[in-house]
Every structure is written in C-alpha cells, then in structure tokens.
Design an enzyme around this catalytic site. Structure first.
Site, short mmCIF file in Angstrom:
data_model
loop_
_atom_site.label_atom_id
_atom_site.label_comp_id
_atom_site.label_asym_id
_atom_site.label_seq_id
_atom_site.Cartn_x
_atom_site.Cartn_y
_atom_site.Cartn_z
N HIS A 149 56.66 18.68 0.05
CA HIS A 149 56.73 17.34 -0.55
C HIS A 149 57.32 16.36 0.46
O HIS A 149 57.90 16.77 1.47
CB HIS A 149 57.62 17.35 -1.80
CG HIS A 149 56.94 17.90 -3.02
ND1 HIS A 149 56.95 19.23 -3.33
CD2 HIS A 149 56.23 17.29 -4.02
CE1 HIS A 149 56.27 19.44 -4.45
NE2 HIS A 149 55.83 18.27 -4.90
N LYS A 153 62.09 13.65 -1.97
CA LYS A 153 62.18 14.51 -3.16
C LYS A 153 63.52 15.23 -3.15
O LYS A 153 63.91 15.85 -2.16
CB LYS A 153 61.03 15.52 -3.19
CG LYS A 153 61.07 16.36 -4.45
CD LYS A 153 59.76 17.08 -4.69
CE LYS A 153 59.81 17.93 -5.95
NZ LYS A 153 59.99 17.16 -7.18
P1 NAD Z 1 61.76 7.72 -7.48
O1 NAD Z 1 63.05 8.09 -6.81
O2 NAD Z 1 60.75 6.94 -6.71
O3 NAD Z 1 62.09 6.90 -8.84
C1 NAD Z 1 63.16 7.24 -9.68
C2 NAD Z 1 63.28 6.23 -10.81
O4 NAD Z 1 64.40 6.64 -11.66
C3 NAD Z 1 63.60 4.80 -10.38
O5 NAD Z 1 62.88 3.89 -11.20
C4 NAD Z 1 65.10 4.64 -10.68
O6 NAD Z 1 65.46 3.31 -11.00
C5 NAD Z 1 65.21 5.51 -11.92
N1 NAD Z 1 66.61 5.91 -12.14
C6 NAD Z 1 67.44 6.51 -11.26
N2 NAD Z 1 68.67 6.68 -11.82
C7 NAD Z 1 68.57 6.15 -13.07
C8 NAD Z 1 69.50 6.01 -14.14
N3 NAD Z 1 70.76 6.48 -14.04
N4 NAD Z 1 69.05 5.45 -15.29
C9 NAD Z 1 67.76 5.01 -15.40
N5 NAD Z 1 66.85 5.11 -14.42
C10 NAD Z 1 67.27 5.68 -13.26
O7 NAD Z 1 61.13 9.09 -7.99
P2 NAD Z 1 59.57 9.46 -8.23
O8 NAD Z 1 58.96 9.97 -6.97
O9 NAD Z 1 58.91 8.36 -8.99
O10 NAD Z 1 59.75 10.74 -9.15
C11 NAD Z 1 60.46 10.64 -10.40
C12 NAD Z 1 60.57 12.03 -11.04
O11 NAD Z 1 59.26 12.50 -11.38
C13 NAD Z 1 61.17 13.10 -10.12
O12 NAD Z 1 61.94 13.99 -10.92
C14 NAD Z 1 59.93 13.83 -9.57
O13 NAD Z 1 60.20 15.16 -9.17
C15 NAD Z 1 59.06 13.78 -10.80
N6 NAD Z 1 57.62 13.93 -10.59
C16 NAD Z 1 56.97 14.67 -11.52
C17 NAD Z 1 55.60 14.80 -11.46
C18 NAD Z 1 54.90 15.56 -12.55
O14 NAD Z 1 53.65 15.64 -12.56
N7 NAD Z 1 55.65 16.14 -13.51
C19 NAD Z 1 54.88 14.18 -10.43
C20 NAD Z 1 55.57 13.42 -9.50
C21 NAD Z 1 56.95 13.28 -9.60
#
Ligand code: NAD
Length: 244
Positions: A149, A153
């Site tokens: 990744h 991540k």
């Molecule tokens: P990112 O770091 O780009 O975004 C994180 C988001 O969480 C931001 O909007 C941030 O403001 C918010 N956030 C952080 N702390 C917070 C808090 N205390 N309260 C409210 N909001 C808060 O991350 P990303 O790449 O968009 O990934 C997000 C999650 O999704 C990760 O856990 C990643 O592993 C997961 N993910 C899952 C899949 C899937 O298919 N299940 C696919 C991609 C990513």
C-alpha cells in the site's frame, strides 16, 4: 435531491476515500449527501453545497439514513455512537479497529443495520472465495499473504490481508503468514501465495483506483437503507447472493 433518495452522512470526508465518496455520490440521483464530517471540518471541494462539520459537531448533522465511514480507528466510536443515537444504518470500511470496537459493532447490529468490510471491491469478494477453495485443496502447503500500500497507510497487515487470511484459515484450519510493504502511492495490492514442493500458486488482486471501494460502499448504503437491524455481509451482497 429526489423524494426517495437515500440520505447519506460521509464520515472521514476530507480523506482519500471520503473525497471519492463525495464525488461519486454527487453523480448518483439515488443518493443525497446531507453532511460531510472530518476531524476539523475544513472546507472540502468535493462536498459542493453540502455542509462540512467537524467531528465535535457531528450531532448537528441533518437527518440521514446511512452513515458511510472511511476514517481512522480513533474516529470510529464517534460515528457508531451517532448512528445508534439516531437509529440510522452504518457502512464502514475503516481498518485497524481494536477488538473492543469490533465487539461494539456486533452489539450495535442488534439495534441498527451494520455493514463493515475490509475491502469494498468486487474483485476481492471473488478472490476471498477462490482463496478459501485453494487453501482447502492444498492444506499442507505454505500460505503467505503479501500486501503493498501507499506510504500513508497506518495499519499493517491491511484489513484486506487479514480478510484473505481468514479465508485461508476457513479453507485449511490454519492462518497464513503475512508480509507488508509501504511504498509510494500504491492503492492496494494483495497476493495470496500457496507454496508446495516444486510449485507455487499465486492469487493476486491489484486495485488501481480508489473509486472501486467508494462504488462498493455506496451500493452497500443503498441496499442497507430501510433494512432492519443486523449485520450484512458484503461478499454475499456484491456477489448478488443476498436479497436487495
Ligand atoms: P485518510 O487519512 O486520507 O482520511 C482519513 C479521514 O478521517 C480524514 O477525513 C480525517 O479528517 C478523518 N479523521 C481523522 N481523525 C478523525 C477524528 N478524530 N474524527 C473524525 N474524523 C477523523 O484515509 P483514507 O486513505 O481515506 O482511508 C480511510 C480508512 O479507510 C482507513 O482505515 C483505510 O485503511 C480504509 N480503507 C478501506 C477500504 C475498504 O475497501 N474497506 C479502502 C480504502 C481505504
């Protein structure tokens, strides 16, 4: 907004996934995003006219049918509490959740519709099924899940790697070994390698665009809206083995 459209709250809206969800939801007439929530509530271009709230003011969001959460484990409890308080459905793809957060999700399913999945792509749903079959057919072989990744991540092994590991375990009664790589801007690559004497089988999934996850999550939200409480399984839903 149409009268029958499903009302969404997007949690983690400023992130990579959150912005993809906002962009794609805006193109779908069956969906209306009523609020976008991020840690600090900073402006998000993809949110358009929809209000952006900091997580501390999530309780002020207008009524919604489903919250879609792609945030971080430290943000997860807040959105789960809000969904319980409002009796709205929750679709979550946040990975790296602690055991007690998973238990809270199970408990919440007694009161609201819940769908959590480590990976919202159709390809990984099919891969998990293939992995289970291959592991069952080759129980004595070494099994390894190798994942790569992007450098931002936080959790490792990835939630998808653990999901595929559970498929290995379901097939042969023992889990695999894991290896993780963090490099550049890789969206997500997973290889399940089964190694026997003189031969090796590799089952590989490569995600090249986050939109696949966002589309899967939006489809899940449409299916979850209006359902009764309970856990919904994404594999069955995406592979069309669950009634719409
Ligand atoms: P990112 O770091 O780009 O975004 C994180 C988001 O969480 C931001 O909007 C941030 O403001 C918010 N956030 C952080 N702390 C917070 C808090 N205390 N309260 C409210 N909001 C808060 O991350 P990303 O790449 O968009 O990934 C997000 C999650 O999704 C990760 O856990 C990643 O592993 C997961 N993910 C899952 C899949 C899937 O298919 N299940 C696919 C991609 C990513």
């Amino acid at each position: 907004m149409t009268d029958q459209s499903t009302r969404l709250l997007i949690h983690g809206a400023s992130g990579r996934m959150g912005r993809a969800l906002l962009r794609l939801a805006a193109q779908d007439p069956r969906l209306t995003v009523v609020a976008a929530v991020s840690a600090r509530g900073e402006p998000i271009a993809e949110a358009g006219d929809c209000p952006v709230l900091p997580s501390s003011r999530m309780d002020q969001a207008p009524a919604y049918d489903v919250a879609i959460d792609f945030s971080l484990p430290e943000a997860f409890n807040g959105v789960l509490e809000q969904c319980l308080a409002r009796r709205s459905a929750l679709v979550s793809g946040t990975t790296g959740l602690a055991d007690r957060q998973r238990a809270a999700l199970d408990a919440a399913a007694a009161r609201i519709p819940v769908l959590w999945a480590a990976n919202f792509s159709l390809g990984v749903a099919v891969l998990a099924e293939l992995v289970r079959q291959a592991a069952a057919a080759l129980p004595g072989w070494d099994a390894d899940v190798v994942e790569a990744h992007h450098v931002h991540k936080k959790d490792a092994p990835s939630g998808t790697a653990l999901h595929l590991g559970a498929a290995v375990e379901a097939g042969r009664g023992r889990g695999p070994h894991y290896a993780s790589l963090r490099a550049g801007d890789i969206v997500g690559e997973h290889t399940v390698q089964l190694s026997g004497p003189g031969e090796r089988l590799e089952l590989v999934h490569r995600a090249t665009n986050r939109d696949i996850f966002a589309r899967g999550a939006l489809e899940a939200a449409l299916r979850l809206a209006g359902r009764g409480p309970g856990r919904c399984d994404l594999g069955r839903l995406l592979l069309d083995r669950e009634p719409a």
